[in-house]
Design a protein around this motif. Structure first.
Motif, PDB file in Angstrom:
ATOM      1  N   LYS C 210       0.813  -1.210   0.000  1.00 40.55           N
ATOM      2  CA  LYS C 210       0.000   0.000   0.000  1.00 40.55           C
ATOM      3  C   LYS C 210       0.849   1.264   0.000  1.00 40.55           C
ATOM      4  O   LYS C 210       0.519   2.250  -0.629  1.00 40.55           O
ATOM      5  CB  LYS C 210      -0.924   0.003   1.215  1.00 40.55           C
ATOM      6  CG  LYS C 210      -2.045  -1.000   1.077  1.00 40.55           C
ATOM      7  CD  LYS C 210      -2.767  -1.196   2.384  1.00 40.55           C
ATOM      8  CE  LYS C 210      -3.815  -2.275   2.249  1.00 40.55           C
ATOM      9  NZ  LYS C 210      -4.381  -2.644   3.537  1.00 40.55           N
ATOM     10  N   TYR C 211       1.953   1.218   0.745  1.00 36.11           N
ATOM     11  CA  TYR C 211       2.827   2.389   0.764  1.00 36.11           C
ATOM     12  C   TYR C 211       3.368   2.672  -0.637  1.00 36.11           C
ATOM     13  O   TYR C 211       3.419   3.812  -1.091  1.00 36.11           O
ATOM     14  CB  TYR C 211       4.003   2.172   1.706  1.00 36.11           C
ATOM     15  CG  TYR C 211       3.625   1.944   3.136  1.00 36.11           C
ATOM     16  CD1 TYR C 211       2.797   2.833   3.790  1.00 36.11           C
ATOM     17  CD2 TYR C 211       4.095   0.856   3.834  1.00 36.11           C
ATOM     18  CE1 TYR C 211       2.456   2.637   5.100  1.00 36.11           C
ATOM     19  CE2 TYR C 211       3.757   0.648   5.148  1.00 36.11           C
ATOM     20  CZ  TYR C 211       2.941   1.539   5.782  1.00 36.11           C
ATOM     21  OH  TYR C 211       2.606   1.344   7.083  1.00 36.11           O
ATOM     22  N   LEU C 213       2.077   1.776  -3.463  1.00 41.05           N
ATOM     23  CA  LEU C 213       0.999   2.223  -4.342  1.00 41.05           C
ATOM     24  C   LEU C 213       0.764   3.719  -4.180  1.00 41.05           C
ATOM     25  O   LEU C 213       0.711   4.464  -5.162  1.00 41.05           O
ATOM     26  CB  LEU C 213      -0.269   1.434  -4.012  1.00 41.05           C
ATOM     27  CG  LEU C 213      -1.464   1.696  -4.912  1.00 41.05           C
ATOM     28  CD1 LEU C 213      -1.135   1.291  -6.326  1.00 41.05           C
ATOM     29  CD2 LEU C 213      -2.669   0.937  -4.423  1.00 41.05           C
ATOM     30  N   ILE C 214       0.660   4.153  -2.929  1.00 39.73           N
ATOM     31  CA  ILE C 214       0.434   5.585  -2.696  1.00 39.73           C
ATOM     32  C   ILE C 214       1.619   6.392  -3.212  1.00 39.73           C
ATOM     33  O   ILE C 214       1.453   7.436  -3.834  1.00 39.73           O
ATOM     34  CB  ILE C 214       0.202   5.847  -1.190  1.00 39.73           C
ATOM     35  CG1 ILE C 214      -1.066   5.135  -0.740  1.00 39.73           C
ATOM     36  CG2 ILE C 214       0.076   7.333  -0.923  1.00 39.73           C
ATOM     37  CD1 ILE C 214      -1.269   5.173   0.748  1.00 39.73           C
ATOM     38  N   ARG C 218       1.482   9.225  -6.027  1.00 39.56           N
ATOM     39  CA  ARG C 218       1.971  10.579  -5.738  1.00 39.56           C
ATOM     40  C   ARG C 218       2.967  11.052  -6.784  1.00 39.56           C
ATOM     41  O   ARG C 218       2.966  12.220  -7.159  1.00 39.56           O
ATOM     42  CB  ARG C 218       2.641  10.601  -4.369  1.00 39.56           C
ATOM     43  CG  ARG C 218       1.670  10.691  -3.247  1.00 39.56           C
ATOM     44  CD  ARG C 218       2.447  10.851  -1.979  1.00 39.56           C
ATOM     45  NE  ARG C 218       1.584  10.895  -0.830  1.00 39.56           N
ATOM     46  CZ  ARG C 218       2.027  11.101   0.400  1.00 39.56           C
ATOM     47  NH1 ARG C 218       3.312  11.261   0.596  1.00 39.56           N
ATOM     48  NH2 ARG C 218       1.198  11.131   1.404  1.00 39.56           N
ATOM     49  N   GLU C 290       5.742   9.140   6.438  1.00 36.28           N
ATOM     50  CA  GLU C 290       4.445   8.474   6.438  1.00 36.28           C
ATOM     51  C   GLU C 290       4.417   7.218   5.560  1.00 36.28           C
ATOM     52  O   GLU C 290       3.674   6.304   5.843  1.00 36.28           O
ATOM     53  CB  GLU C 290       3.331   9.439   6.028  1.00 36.28           C
ATOM     54  CG  GLU C 290       3.383   9.917   4.605  1.00 36.28           C
ATOM     55  CD  GLU C 290       3.965  11.301   4.486  1.00 36.28           C
ATOM     56  OE1 GLU C 290       4.642  11.730   5.429  1.00 36.28           O
ATOM     57  OE2 GLU C 290       3.753  11.938   3.446  1.00 36.28           O
ATOM     58  N   LEU C 291       5.242   7.165   4.503  1.00 36.98           N
ATOM     59  CA  LEU C 291       5.154   6.031   3.573  1.00 36.98           C
ATOM     60  C   LEU C 291       6.353   5.093   3.678  1.00 36.98           C
ATOM     61  O   LEU C 291       6.657   4.396   2.722  1.00 36.98           O
ATOM     62  CB  LEU C 291       5.047   6.542   2.143  1.00 36.98           C
ATOM     63  CG  LEU C 291       3.797   7.325   1.791  1.00 36.98           C
ATOM     64  CD1 LEU C 291       3.782   7.635   0.317  1.00 36.98           C
ATOM     65  CD2 LEU C 291       2.560   6.555   2.168  1.00 36.98           C
ATOM     66  N   ARG C 378       9.045  18.870   3.994  1.00 35.09           N
ATOM     67  CA  ARG C 378       8.458  18.211   2.832  1.00 35.09           C
ATOM     68  C   ARG C 378       7.062  18.780   2.573  1.00 35.09           C
ATOM     69  O   ARG C 378       6.281  18.956   3.502  1.00 35.09           O
ATOM     70  CB  ARG C 378       8.355  16.707   3.098  1.00 35.09           C
ATOM     71  CG  ARG C 378       7.835  15.923   1.929  1.00 35.09           C
ATOM     72  CD  ARG C 378       7.800  14.444   2.238  1.00 35.09           C
ATOM     73  NE  ARG C 378       9.127  13.935   2.502  1.00 35.09           N
ATOM     74  CZ  ARG C 378       9.514  13.416   3.659  1.00 35.09           C
ATOM     75  NH1 ARG C 378       8.679  13.332   4.649  1.00 35.09           N
ATOM     76  NH2 ARG C 378      10.726  12.968   3.819  1.00 35.09           N
ATOM     77  N   VAL C 379       6.777  19.077   1.309  1.00 32.28           N
ATOM     78  CA  VAL C 379       5.476  19.661   1.001  1.00 32.28           C
ATOM     79  C   VAL C 379       4.451  18.544   0.800  1.00 32.28           C
ATOM     80  O   VAL C 379       4.808  17.384   0.675  1.00 32.28           O
ATOM     81  CB  VAL C 379       5.530  20.566  -0.239  1.00 32.28           C
ATOM     82  CG1 VAL C 379       6.427  21.725  -0.001  1.00 32.28           C
ATOM     83  CG2 VAL C 379       5.970  19.767  -1.441  1.00 32.28           C
ATOM     84  N   ARG C 380       3.204  18.940   0.782  1.00 31.64           N
ATOM     85  CA  ARG C 380       2.133  17.969   0.630  1.00 31.64           C
ATOM     86  C   ARG C 380       1.743  17.892  -0.837  1.00 31.64           C
ATOM     87  O   ARG C 380       2.026  18.794  -1.609  1.00 31.64           O
ATOM     88  CB  ARG C 380       0.949  18.431   1.466  1.00 31.64           C
ATOM     89  CG  ARG C 380       0.335  17.386   2.309  1.00 31.64           C
ATOM     90  CD  ARG C 380      -0.566  17.971   3.332  1.00 31.64           C
ATOM     91  NE  ARG C 380      -1.243  19.183   2.889  1.00 31.64           N
ATOM     92  CZ  ARG C 380      -1.806  20.034   3.711  1.00 31.64           C
ATOM     93  NH1 ARG C 380      -1.738  19.818   4.991  1.00 31.64           N
ATOM     94  NH2 ARG C 380      -2.416  21.101   3.268  1.00 31.64           N
ATOM     95  N   THR C 381       1.072  16.819  -1.231  1.00 27.52           N
ATOM     96  CA  THR C 381       0.711  16.683  -2.649  1.00 27.52           C
ATOM     97  C   THR C 381      -0.175  17.824  -3.103  1.00 27.52           C
ATOM     98  O   THR C 381       0.005  18.357  -4.187  1.00 27.52           O
ATOM     99  CB  THR C 381      -0.018  15.358  -2.905  1.00 27.52           C
ATOM    100  OG1 THR C 381      -0.740  15.007  -1.744  1.00 27.52           O
ATOM    101  CG2 THR C 381       0.941  14.282  -3.290  1.00 27.52           C
ATOM    102  N   ASP C 382      -1.154  18.198  -2.260  1.00 19.96           N
ATOM    103  CA  ASP C 382      -2.053  19.261  -2.711  1.00 19.96           C
ATOM    104  C   ASP C 382      -1.319  20.591  -2.787  1.00 19.96           C
ATOM    105  O   ASP C 382      -1.595  21.410  -3.661  1.00 19.96           O
ATOM    106  CB  ASP C 382      -3.283  19.360  -1.812  1.00 19.96           C
ATOM    107  CG  ASP C 382      -2.912  19.557  -0.366  1.00 19.96           C
ATOM    108  OD1 ASP C 382      -1.822  19.094   0.010  1.00 19.96           O
ATOM    109  OD2 ASP C 382      -3.685  20.146   0.396  1.00 19.96           O
ATOM    110  N   SER C 383      -0.332  20.806  -1.884  1.00 27.33           N
ATOM    111  CA  SER C 383       0.358  22.097  -1.969  1.00 27.33           C
ATOM    112  C   SER C 383       1.291  22.145  -3.166  1.00 27.33           C
ATOM    113  O   SER C 383       1.496  23.226  -3.727  1.00 27.33           O
ATOM    114  CB  SER C 383       1.089  22.444  -0.679  1.00 27.33           C
ATOM    115  OG  SER C 383       1.534  21.325  -0.034  1.00 27.33           O
TER     116      SER C 383
END
Lengths: 411, 163, 412
Positions: C210-211, C213-214, C218, C290-291, C378-383
């Protein structure tokens, strides 16, 4: 697509006959077949974000977290059961092992509970020494938290700068008690050694205590050094965008879920046991309790940072008071090894929240029941309200703001 | 909750004591008061009602802990002890409710719907003492492994070193 | 054949112009320094073998009435061209590889100093640490899960590593140090560069984790945010230079580096190329907090080591792009370095001054990336999507407008 599915469209017949496809029809159709799957992701027990041995199961809908289920207990040692077979003196080093990051607080709490059960009042100087020791531990713990937050941000500069500053307080700890983490310093009825007994080969009166001098120097240095770290984080939009507005809980939720400590003060709960239910001589020192109302990760971060500045303020005042009391003041009382039958409890402001010990003594030299209330145990149970609706990327940051410590959680 | 925050006064304990005793006469005995502490012995039948009362009327918002205590074979009973704290109206005051449960009937109404923070404390108390909290949303093993079939903190469970 | 010294064998072709050999791949008259080096290396090897054969078996060997003069064949220019090509590949790779190792070492030391620690300390100011790391990953067991999709698992890793090495080797170090010299060289490199996220996406799916995959998703999500502004800036630079040929773009910066007219584009490109290289703060696909290790979670041992190396190679390509587009490539202002080399005379024209200048600039660009890394979270995907479409995209268009104004105004 099979024919079978086409016939499931509610108005297939009408559409086939030329009726217009409405939005509702499309939604009904896509809603029934384009269902996105939710995915349970198990983070831990071996995971870089879980600073310790615990598991967080999160249910993710794409990147959005919809449910969370923390699993603890990997470190459960049956502490409360084991101490029932130990004498009170033997429990002191065991209490150190409850929380490795701020071991002094639990030992302090245990000694305080026993003293209260015995009905004795420790000497004035001891109270200040304990406050100093507590605040050194609070600083250590908060700096370790800041370091781990840095790694959760993916930034190792914050991590290394914080651990660097932590070393100074570690050194102070070593000077005071001879150990870095598990200090074994407070005793029932006092503390193990006087602050004036350190460096005893040197002149060591009120004016020449090297330990007290270095303590103040440490405070002076730290006030500047912390600004350096805070300047790196606060002036940086990448840090701020990860903290502002994530993991929001309201004041009512926070109080109801039992979240305490900096996390609670970040939601506007104006409560600090040191001020509102004072133990030792916290009512004799002047300090502010930082409270922020926004309730997001940044509020929790800011409260902890501000608390660190308050710690040095408290230490400075206590150094003055200890110096005024002088070398000749007693620092330890002789206490009986047996505690009379009865029940008593004490609360104490841990770096992570409100910790409590409940002692049921039966007149022997070991406790009948000793309950430890760990702040993290309750804080982590609130993972679901904290995490709901956030993104997977924010999970480590939000959980880091709780400052996990598994030794006390699992006990 | 729009309650004013007050400075601590010595009269608070007596005030709370009289309020509790008036409301739950016969079912609740205040066994003592100390500075910022009110200790009471409570009948198990009123615990839910009492908790709702102290939360809603006396603004005790925060449940510090729910703990079990095994009084041993001599007395044949266990205790559930609640510590509840106030943030606003009686700022800093802690209530302690002690509820006796006989070995025959280790059941008590849950308060996890009154204070969410009591949820894990009750789970812990159940797995360590076997005290069942009725209507608890999820009474499962928390700290100990799922396959445990005994309650390790009971006095009848002896550690090897104690034998 | 009479006895001749080994020198005669090795220097047999030295009088000739190597660019006119039959089969010379870069076209007659086009100098290529690494090829010349490979040619000389082969002449040493082949000449020594030829000399040895003649020494041991004097006179031509005769089989079935034909003279098989192996030694003459070995030092024949046509043969040399073919063998030199093989060595050429090794030389090009070795130089790119060592340059990458140096940037790895640079990152460790600079990052270390920025964090108030010393960085690696093993041998040669810590440089030998990368050898130790390489050996360590090489010695690891080849472990992988049984539930992976084997074919995609292996191929995607190979392709990520392969394309990264390929493009790193394709970056020219100077006008005489290149592999290909197409008119659309820049576009080819960028095209290959942008392939990696697709492999990462497939790889994340293939690992049955799952990690991963995410992480894979991303990587794909991130690509659509930085790729467009980046390409706009590349095209803008090409517009300014009037060509997509790397050599022409560099030549256009003889006196004024493009970083001056395109300062807006430079900042945007620096950040976008950090994202393209998947370096912190844009390492979302392998966000370790997180991953675990993101899309690389299931790759262990040497596979991981090579993927890590590929990451740094992509970083080096990003830096190479920055140098080519903004820092004047292998040139220094007001000095014609190629002429300087020529002036050193026929014996020393090979001294790699422009190449070293290029590498130094690339390491400087990498230094900027390291500084970004040590100062941000580290930035976020949406940012990063926000950043890509709401900040970088307008900035790159502004940059394009500035360049258009300069062009129309006749300054360029």
């Amino acid at each position: 697509m099979t024919d079978e599915k086409i016939t499931q469209i509610p108005d297939a017949q009408a559409i086939a006959e030329g009726a217009e496809v409405t939005k509702e029809m499309a939604a009904a159709y896509t809603g029934s077949t384009m269902d996105t799957d939710k995915m349970w992701i198990i983070m831990g027990p071996q995971h870089p974000f879980s600073h310790g041995l615990w598991t967080l199961k999160i249910c993710a809908d794409g990147e959005i977290v919809t449910d969370a289920d923390p699993i603890v207990g990997y470190l459960h040692r049956g502490w409360e059961k084991e101490v029932e077979n130990r004498t009170y003196t033997k429990i002191i080093p065991m209490a150190d092992r409850l929380c490795y990051a701020a071991s002094m607080t639990y030992t302090h709490l245990f000694c305080m509970t026993c003293e209260k059960a015995l009905g004795i009042d420790v000497p004035e100087k001891t109270k200040y020494i304990r406050i100093v020791a507590d605040e050194i531990n609070r600083l250590q713990s908060h700096l370790m938290w800041l370091a781990s937050v840095g790694t959760d941000f993916g930034n190792y500069t914050v991590f290394l700068w914080s651990t660097r500053e932590r070393e100074y307080w570690m050194d102070m700890n070593v000077r005071l008690c001879g150990a870095r983490l598990t200090t074994n310093y407070p005793r029932i009825g006092g503390v193990r050694n006087d602050v004036f007994d350190i460096d005893c080969d040197l002149p060591n009166d009120e004016d020449h205590s090297r330990f007290l001098r270095d303590l103040v120097r440490c405070c002076d240095h730290f006030d500047k050094a912390l600004w350096e770290i805070v300047g790196l984080v606060d002036n940086n939009s990448t840090f701020m965008s990860r903290m502002l507005g994530t993991g929001i809980i309201t004041r009512e939720q926070c109080a109801n879920l039992g979240i305490t400590g900096p996390a609670a003060r970040g939601t506007g709960i104006d409560f600090d046991i040191r001020r509102d239910n004072p133990y030792d001589n916290y009512d004799q020192v002047d300090f502010d309790v930082p409270v922020i109302n926004s309730g997001d990760s940044y509020a929790r971060y800011m409260v902890r940072v501000e608390e660190m500045f308050q710690c040095t303020k408290i230490i400075r005042q206590c150094v003055q008071k200890i110096k005024a009391l002088g070398r000749s003041a007693p620092y330890r009382l002789k206490v009986p090894s047996k505690i009379p039958a009865g029940r008593t409890f004490c609360t104490l402001e841990d770096p992570r929240g409100e910790s409590m010990m409940y002692l049921h003594s039966d007149g022997t030299d070991h406790p009948y029941r000793l309950k430890v209330r760990s702040p993290i145990f309750v804080n982590v149970s609130a993972s679901k309200p904290l995490l709901e609706g956030c993104r997977i990327a924010d999970v480590p940051i939000i959980m880091a703001m709780i400052d996990m410590c598994l030794g006390e959680t699992d006990r | 909750m729009d309650l004013q925050i007050r400075e601590y006064q010595d009269s608070w304990e007596a005030e709370i004591k009289s309020k509790l005793e008036a409301k739950f006469a016969g079912k609740l005995t205040v066994t003592g008061t100390q500075t910022r502490k009110v200790l009471a012995k409570v009948d198990k039948s009123i615990i839910k009602e009492l908790c709702l009362y102290v939360r809603d009327e006396l603004s005790f918002e925060h449940c510090i802990s729910v703990m079990g205590n095994d009084l041993g074979d001599a007395e044949q009973k266990m205790e559930v002890i609640y510590h509840i704290e106030n943030y606003t109206l009686y700022k800093g005051v802690i209530l302690e409710f002690t509820v006796d449960l006989s070995y025959d009937e280790l059941h008590i109404e849950t308060v996890s719907d009154v204070w969410g923070g009591a949820n894990w404390h009750e789970r812990e108390t159940w797995e360590l003492y076997g005290i069942v909290f009725d209507n608890h949303p999820r009474l499962e093993r928390l700290l100990t492994p799922d396959n445990y079939e005994f309650f390790p903190f009971r006095k009848s469970y002896k550690l090897r070193e104690a034998q | 054949m009479a006895y001749r010294s080994i020198i005669d064998y090795v220097t047999a072709n030295w009088g000739m112009d190597y660019t006119t050999y039959t089969g010379y791949p870069f076209g007659a008259g086009v100098e290529n320094l690494p090829y010349l080096i490979s040619l000389r290396i082969w002449e040493c090897i082949g000449g020594a073998i030829a000399w040895l054969l003649d020494l041991l078996f004097p006179g031509a060997v005769t089989i079935d009435g034909y003279d098989i003069d192996v030694s003459a064949w070995l030092i024949d220019p046509y043969t040399c061209v073919i063998f030199a090509l093989v060595i050429f590949m090794i030389v090009i790779f070795a130089v790119a590889f060592i340059a990458v190792l140096i940037s790895l070492w640079e990152e460790r030391k600079v990052l270390g100093r920025a964090m108030d620690r010393r960085g690696t300390m093993i041998g040669m100011w810590g440089f030998v640490q990368c050898v130790a790391d390489g050996l360590k990953t090489f010695m690891k067991d080849n472990v992988h899960s049984t539930r992976i999709d084997k074919m995609t698992y292996w191929w995607t890793a190979a392709l990520v590593i392969g394309t990264s090495v390929l493009i790193d080797c394709m970056v020219p170090l100077s006008g005489r140090w290149f592999v290909v010299n197409y008119d659309a060289g820049l576009i080819i490199i960028m095209g290959l560069y942008a392939l990696a996220p697709f492999f990462i996406l497939v790889s994340g799916w293939a690992q049955n984790n799952k990690y991963s995959l995410i992480g894979g998703i991303r990587a794909a999500e991130m690509m659509i945010s930085y790729e467009v502004p980046m390409l706009i800036i590349i095209v803008t630079a090409a517009l300014l230079a009037g060509s997509l040929n790397i050599g022409d773009i560099v030549a256009a910066q003889q006196d004024v580096w493009f970083v001056i007219p395109m300062c807006v584009g430079f900042v945007t490109f620096l950040i976008c190329s950090t994202a393209e290289a998947e370096r912190a703060p844009f390492d979302l696909a392998e966000a370790e907090s997180e991953l675990v290790e993101g899309w690389q979670t299931e790759y262990g041992g040497m596979k991981w080591g090579l993927i890590m190396l590929a990451d740094y190679m992509r970083g080096a390509v990003s830096c190479g792009m920055i140098v080519i587009l903004f820092f004047g490539g292998w040139q220094l202002p007001f000095i014609d370095l190629m002429q300087v080399c020529k002036d050193l005379g026929p014996n020393f024209f090979w001294v790699p001054i422009p190449e070293v200048v290029f590498l130094l600039k690339a390491w400087f660009a990498f230094f900027l990336m390291i500084m970004i890394r040590c100062g941000v979270a580290r930035v976020r995907t949406d940012s990063i999507l926000n950043l890509g479409w709401k900040v970088f995209m307008p900035l790159s268009v502004v940059n394009l407008l500035i360049v258009l104004a300069l062009k129309v105004g006749g300054i360029y």
